[in-house]
Design a protein around this motif. Structure first.
Motif, mmCIF file in Angstrom:
data_model
loop_
_atom_site.group_PDB
_atom_site.id
_atom_site.type_symbol
_atom_site.label_atom_id
_atom_site.label_comp_id
_atom_site.label_asym_id
_atom_site.label_seq_id
_atom_site.Cartn_x
_atom_site.Cartn_y
_atom_site.Cartn_z
ATOM 1 N N LEU A 123 0.831 -1.213 0.000
ATOM 2 C CA LEU A 123 0.000 0.000 0.000
ATOM 3 C C LEU A 123 0.862 1.258 0.000
ATOM 4 O O LEU A 123 0.558 2.234 -0.696
ATOM 5 N N ILE A 124 1.954 1.231 0.787
ATOM 6 C CA ILE A 124 2.876 2.369 0.808
ATOM 7 C C ILE A 124 3.492 2.577 -0.568
ATOM 8 O O ILE A 124 3.584 3.695 -1.077
ATOM 9 N N PHE A 125 3.910 1.464 -1.179
ATOM 10 C CA PHE A 125 4.526 1.561 -2.495
ATOM 11 C C PHE A 125 3.532 2.076 -3.528
ATOM 12 O O PHE A 125 3.864 2.935 -4.357
ATOM 13 N N ALA A 126 2.299 1.552 -3.489
ATOM 14 C CA ALA A 126 1.273 1.987 -4.440
ATOM 15 C C ALA A 126 0.940 3.461 -4.258
ATOM 16 O O ALA A 126 0.633 4.172 -5.222
ATOM 17 N N ALA A 127 1.001 3.932 -3.013
ATOM 18 C CA ALA A 127 0.681 5.334 -2.716
ATOM 19 C C ALA A 127 1.867 6.260 -2.940
ATOM 20 O O ALA A 127 1.738 7.474 -2.747
ATOM 21 N N GLY A 128 3.003 5.701 -3.357
ATOM 22 C CA GLY A 128 4.216 6.495 -3.523
ATOM 23 C C GLY A 128 4.037 7.799 -4.276
ATOM 24 O O GLY A 128 4.469 8.862 -3.812
ATOM 25 N N PRO A 129 3.380 7.791 -5.453
ATOM 26 C CA PRO A 129 3.207 9.038 -6.202
ATOM 27 C C PRO A 129 2.397 10.091 -5.447
ATOM 28 O O PRO A 129 2.558 11.293 -5.677
ATOM 29 N N TYR A 130 1.520 9.629 -4.551
ATOM 30 C CA TYR A 130 0.692 10.572 -3.790
ATOM 31 C C TYR A 130 1.412 11.051 -2.535
ATOM 32 O O TYR A 130 1.128 12.137 -2.021
ATOM 33 N N LEU A 131 2.328 10.217 -2.028
ATOM 34 C CA LEU A 131 3.115 10.617 -0.861
ATOM 35 C C LEU A 131 4.172 11.641 -1.240
ATOM 36 O O LEU A 131 4.558 12.478 -0.424
ATOM 37 N N ARG A 132 4.643 11.558 -2.480
ATOM 38 C CA ARG A 132 5.657 12.494 -2.938
ATOM 39 C C ARG A 132 4.985 13.798 -3.357
ATOM 40 O O ARG A 132 4.029 13.799 -4.135
ATOM 41 N N PRO A 133 5.430 14.944 -2.844
ATOM 42 C CA PRO A 133 4.809 16.228 -3.199
ATOM 43 C C PRO A 133 4.811 16.455 -4.702
ATOM 44 O O PRO A 133 5.778 16.128 -5.390
ATOM 45 N N ALA A 145 10.848 -3.644 2.927
ATOM 46 C CA ALA A 145 10.035 -3.466 1.713
ATOM 47 C C ALA A 145 9.309 -2.126 1.772
ATOM 48 O O ALA A 145 8.635 -1.825 2.751
ATOM 49 N N GLY A 146 9.452 -1.320 0.741
ATOM 50 C CA GLY A 146 8.823 -0.008 0.712
ATOM 51 C C GLY A 146 9.625 1.069 1.412
ATOM 52 O O GLY A 146 9.206 2.230 1.455
ATOM 53 N N MET A 147 10.799 0.708 1.945
ATOM 54 C CA MET A 147 11.637 1.666 2.674
ATOM 55 C C MET A 147 12.029 2.857 1.802
ATOM 56 O O MET A 147 12.028 4.001 2.252
ATOM 57 N N GLY A 148 12.366 2.582 0.544
ATOM 58 C CA GLY A 148 12.783 3.665 -0.350
ATOM 59 C C GLY A 148 11.687 4.688 -0.557
ATOM 60 O O GLY A 148 11.945 5.897 -0.564
ATOM 61 N N ILE A 149 10.451 4.226 -0.716
ATOM 62 C CA ILE A 149 9.316 5.125 -0.888
ATOM 63 C C ILE A 149 9.132 5.986 0.355
ATOM 64 O O ILE A 149 8.887 7.187 0.276
ATOM 65 N N MET A 150 9.235 5.367 1.536
ATOM 66 C CA MET A 150 9.073 6.099 2.781
ATOM 67 C C MET A 150 10.138 7.180 2.915
ATOM 68 O O MET A 150 9.857 8.315 3.321
ATOM 69 N N VAL A 210 1.787 -5.437 -8.242
ATOM 70 C CA VAL A 210 1.173 -6.736 -8.533
ATOM 71 C C VAL A 210 1.911 -7.843 -7.784
ATOM 72 O O VAL A 210 1.291 -8.731 -7.171
ATOM 73 N N ILE A 211 3.240 -7.803 -7.806
ATOM 74 C CA ILE A 211 4.034 -8.813 -7.095
ATOM 75 C C ILE A 211 3.758 -8.744 -5.595
ATOM 76 O O ILE A 211 3.596 -9.766 -4.925
ATOM 77 N N GLY A 212 3.688 -7.535 -5.058
ATOM 78 C CA GLY A 212 3.400 -7.361 -3.637
ATOM 79 C C GLY A 212 2.053 -7.927 -3.249
ATOM 80 O O GLY A 212 1.912 -8.588 -2.215
ATOM 81 N N LEU A 213 1.036 -7.694 -4.086
ATOM 82 C CA LEU A 213 -0.303 -8.206 -3.798
ATOM 83 C C LEU A 213 -0.346 -9.729 -3.892
ATOM 84 O O LEU A 213 -1.005 -10.394 -3.081
ATOM 85 N N LEU A 214 0.357 -10.284 -4.868
ATOM 86 C CA LEU A 214 0.405 -11.744 -5.004
ATOM 87 C C LEU A 214 1.082 -12.382 -3.788
ATOM 88 O O LEU A 214 0.608 -13.398 -3.257
#
Length: 247
Positions: A113-123, A152-157, A235-239
């Protein structure tokens, strides 16, 4: 280990570093590949940190000009991340496989979810570059604890925290993210190696692949649409999440 497992692990190591250099999320690939190869959850998680280290290093080296421009702030954030990742890694090695296994689907779901929301988390519009605020330092410290524990998702955070609290050019923020990731992965390697939770055979297959992928990822970051990479990783994360909830 079969030929298929070797090809799977090598491919995952290479692609994970490409993805990490662009925006993060490579842990989904290495963790998933090792799961399919039969590696226990804690060992798969710990080994992911080990295998992605060369990719972080080569990505950071490719951004060395931007990193030098960061000056003292790079060292301050790296120091905070060292302490935080040490805490996260120690928490992981203190757990049993069944305990960690029960957390895995929830961790994967949250990371996806964090990864998917990445574009919205980034200003949408980064403000002018400024020193990282105290809130930014706290945010990076918390992120580094998570990175030492799971990753996992650390880079996005990290990009989200740096984008909000520091601003400036995206590639400078990405460079800072990569060099901090080197510190977090290095601490994890020390803790996990001493704790005996690294699966060295898969690691030795994925490490050279990760080193190649890290440099290729910086090239890809400037050319490949992020939406394509992001969709594949989600997709990989959800699977993986569905697999762990069902098993």
């Amino acid at each position: 280990m079969s030929v298929f497992d070797v090809i799977l692990l090598f491919s995952a190591g290479f692609l994970s570093s490409v993805v990490n250099a662009i925006a993060g999320g490579g842990t989904f690939l290495t963790f998933g590949a090792m799961t399919l190869a039969g590696v226990p959850p804690i060992m798969a998680n710990a080994t992911s940190s080990v295998t992605q280290f060369p990719g972080y290093v080569t990505s950071a080296l490719a951004y060395r000009t931007e990193i030098r421009e960061g000056g003292r702030e790079v060292w301050v954030l790296a120091g905070l991340s060292l302490v935080g990742s040490l805490a996260g890694a120690l928490i992981l090695v203190s757990m049993s496989n069944p305990s960690f296994r029960s957390l895995v689907p929830w961790l994967l779901l949250a990371a996806t979810l964090i990864f998917a929301a990445g574009p919205y988390l980034r200003p949408k519009h980064l403000h002018a570059e400024q020193p990282v605020s105290r809130m930014g330092m706290v945010g990076q410290f918390v992120t580094s604890i998570y990175g030492g524990f799971f990753g996992a998702g650390m880079g996005i955070m990290m990009l989200a925290v740096l984008g909000v609290t520091k601003g400036g050019d995206y590639h400078k923020l990405n460079a800072l993210k990569n060099v901090i990731a080197v510190v977090i992965a290095f601490v994890a390697i020390l803790v996990f190696s001493s704790g005996g939770v690294v699966a060295w055979v898969p690691a030795l297959i994925m490490i050279p692949a990760g080193a190649l992928g890290g440099h290729a990822g910086v090239w890809a970051a400037r050319r490949v649409p992020q939406a394509v990479i992001r969709a594949v990783v989600v997709v990989i994360g959800l699977l993986l999440t569905g697999y762990y909830f069902a098993s």
